[in-house]
Design a protein around this motif. Structure first.
Motif, PDB file in Angstrom:
ATOM      1  N   LYS A   1       0.825  -1.205   0.000  1.00  0.00           N
ATOM      2  CA  LYS A   1       0.000   0.000   0.000  1.00  0.00           C
ATOM      3  C   LYS A   1       0.861   1.257   0.000  1.00  0.00           C
ATOM      4  N   ASN A   2       0.327   2.310  -0.584  1.00  0.00           N
ATOM      5  CA  ASN A   2       0.982   3.603  -0.677  1.00  0.00           C
ATOM      6  C   ASN A   2       0.012   4.653  -0.148  1.00  0.00           C
ATOM      7  N   ARG A   3       0.500   5.584   0.679  1.00  0.00           N
ATOM      8  CA  ARG A   3      -0.346   6.681   1.157  1.00  0.00           C
ATOM      9  C   ARG A   3       0.220   8.000   0.669  1.00  0.00           C
ATOM     10  N   ARG A   4      -0.680   8.910   0.277  1.00  0.00           N
ATOM     11  CA  ARG A   4      -0.275  10.239  -0.154  1.00  0.00           C
ATOM     12  C   ARG A   4      -1.328  11.247   0.263  1.00  0.00           C
ATOM     13  N   VAL A   5      -0.929  12.494   0.350  1.00  0.00           N
ATOM     14  CA  VAL A   5      -1.846  13.558   0.739  1.00  0.00           C
ATOM     15  C   VAL A   5      -2.247  14.313  -0.523  1.00  0.00           C
ATOM     16  N   VAL A   6      -3.539  14.425  -0.736  1.00  0.00           N
ATOM     17  CA  VAL A   6      -4.081  15.092  -1.920  1.00  0.00           C
ATOM     18  C   VAL A   6      -4.762  16.385  -1.496  1.00  0.00           C
ATOM     19  N   VAL A   7      -4.506  17.455  -2.244  1.00  0.00           N
ATOM     20  CA  VAL A   7      -5.179  18.731  -2.038  1.00  0.00           C
ATOM     21  C   VAL A   7      -6.394  18.746  -2.956  1.00  0.00           C
ATOM     22  N   ASN A   8      -7.600  18.770  -2.357  1.00  0.00           N
ATOM     23  CA  ASN A   8      -8.838  18.753  -3.144  1.00  0.00           C
ATOM     24  C   ASN A   8      -9.201  20.130  -3.687  1.00  0.00           C
ATOM     25  N   LYS A   9      -8.889  21.174  -2.912  1.00  0.00           N
ATOM     26  CA  LYS A   9      -9.139  22.557  -3.311  1.00  0.00           C
ATOM     27  C   LYS A   9      -8.194  23.426  -2.507  1.00  0.00           C
ATOM     28  N   PHE A  10      -7.989  24.650  -2.928  1.00  0.00           N
ATOM     29  CA  PHE A  10      -7.096  25.551  -2.210  1.00  0.00           C
ATOM     30  C   PHE A  10      -7.724  25.957  -0.890  1.00  0.00           C
ATOM     31  N   GLY A  11      -6.893  26.055   0.161  1.00  0.00           N
ATOM     32  CA  GLY A  11      -7.389  26.456   1.468  1.00  0.00           C
ATOM     33  C   GLY A  11      -6.516  25.918   2.581  1.00  0.00           C
ATOM     34  N   GLY A  12      -7.126  25.712   3.739  1.00  0.00           N
ATOM     35  CA  GLY A  12      -6.430  25.258   4.931  1.00  0.00           C
ATOM     36  C   GLY A  12      -6.309  23.750   5.000  1.00  0.00           C
ATOM     37  N   PRO A  13      -5.937  23.236   6.179  1.00  0.00           N
ATOM     38  CA  PRO A  13      -5.746  21.799   6.363  1.00  0.00           C
ATOM     39  C   PRO A  13      -7.008  20.972   6.076  1.00  0.00           C
ATOM     40  N   GLU A  14      -8.169  21.581   6.186  1.00  0.00           N
ATOM     41  CA  GLU A  14      -9.414  20.847   5.915  1.00  0.00           C
ATOM     42  C   GLU A  14      -9.536  20.438   4.451  1.00  0.00           C
TER      43      GLU A  14
END
Length: 65
Positions: free
Chosen positions: A2-15
Motif C-alpha cells: 500500500k501507498n499513502r499520499r496527501v491530496v489537495v482537493n481545493k485551495f485552502g487550509g488543512p481541511e
C-alpha cells in the motif's frame, strides 16, 4: 504493498487535505522501491496548498517537492 499520499482537493487550509491509500505500482526493471518512514512539509507546499505559490497547480494534486 500500500501507498499513502496527501491530496489537495481545493485551495485552502488543512481541511482541504485528504489522505489517499492505494496500491503502490510495481517498480520497473531499472527502478528501486524505498520505504519512507517520515517526511517534512516545506514552505512551498504550504503556499501551494493555499494557492499562493507562483507555480501552483490545479486541484486535485499531491503535495511534495
Amino acid at each position: 504493498m500500500k501507498n499513502r499520499r496527501v491530496v489537495v482537493n481545493k485551495f485552502g487550509g488543512p481541511e482541504c487535505l485528504r489522505v489517499v491509500e492505494e496500491e503502490a505500482p510495481e517498480p520497473q526493471r531499472d527502478e528501486v522501491r524505498i520505504r519512507v518512514l517520515a517526511s517534512g512539509v516545506s514552505f512551498a507546499d504550504l503556499l501551494m496548498r493555499e494557492g499562493r505559490h507562483p507555480e501552483r497547480r490545479r486541484p486535485p494534486f499531491t503535495l511534495g517537492w
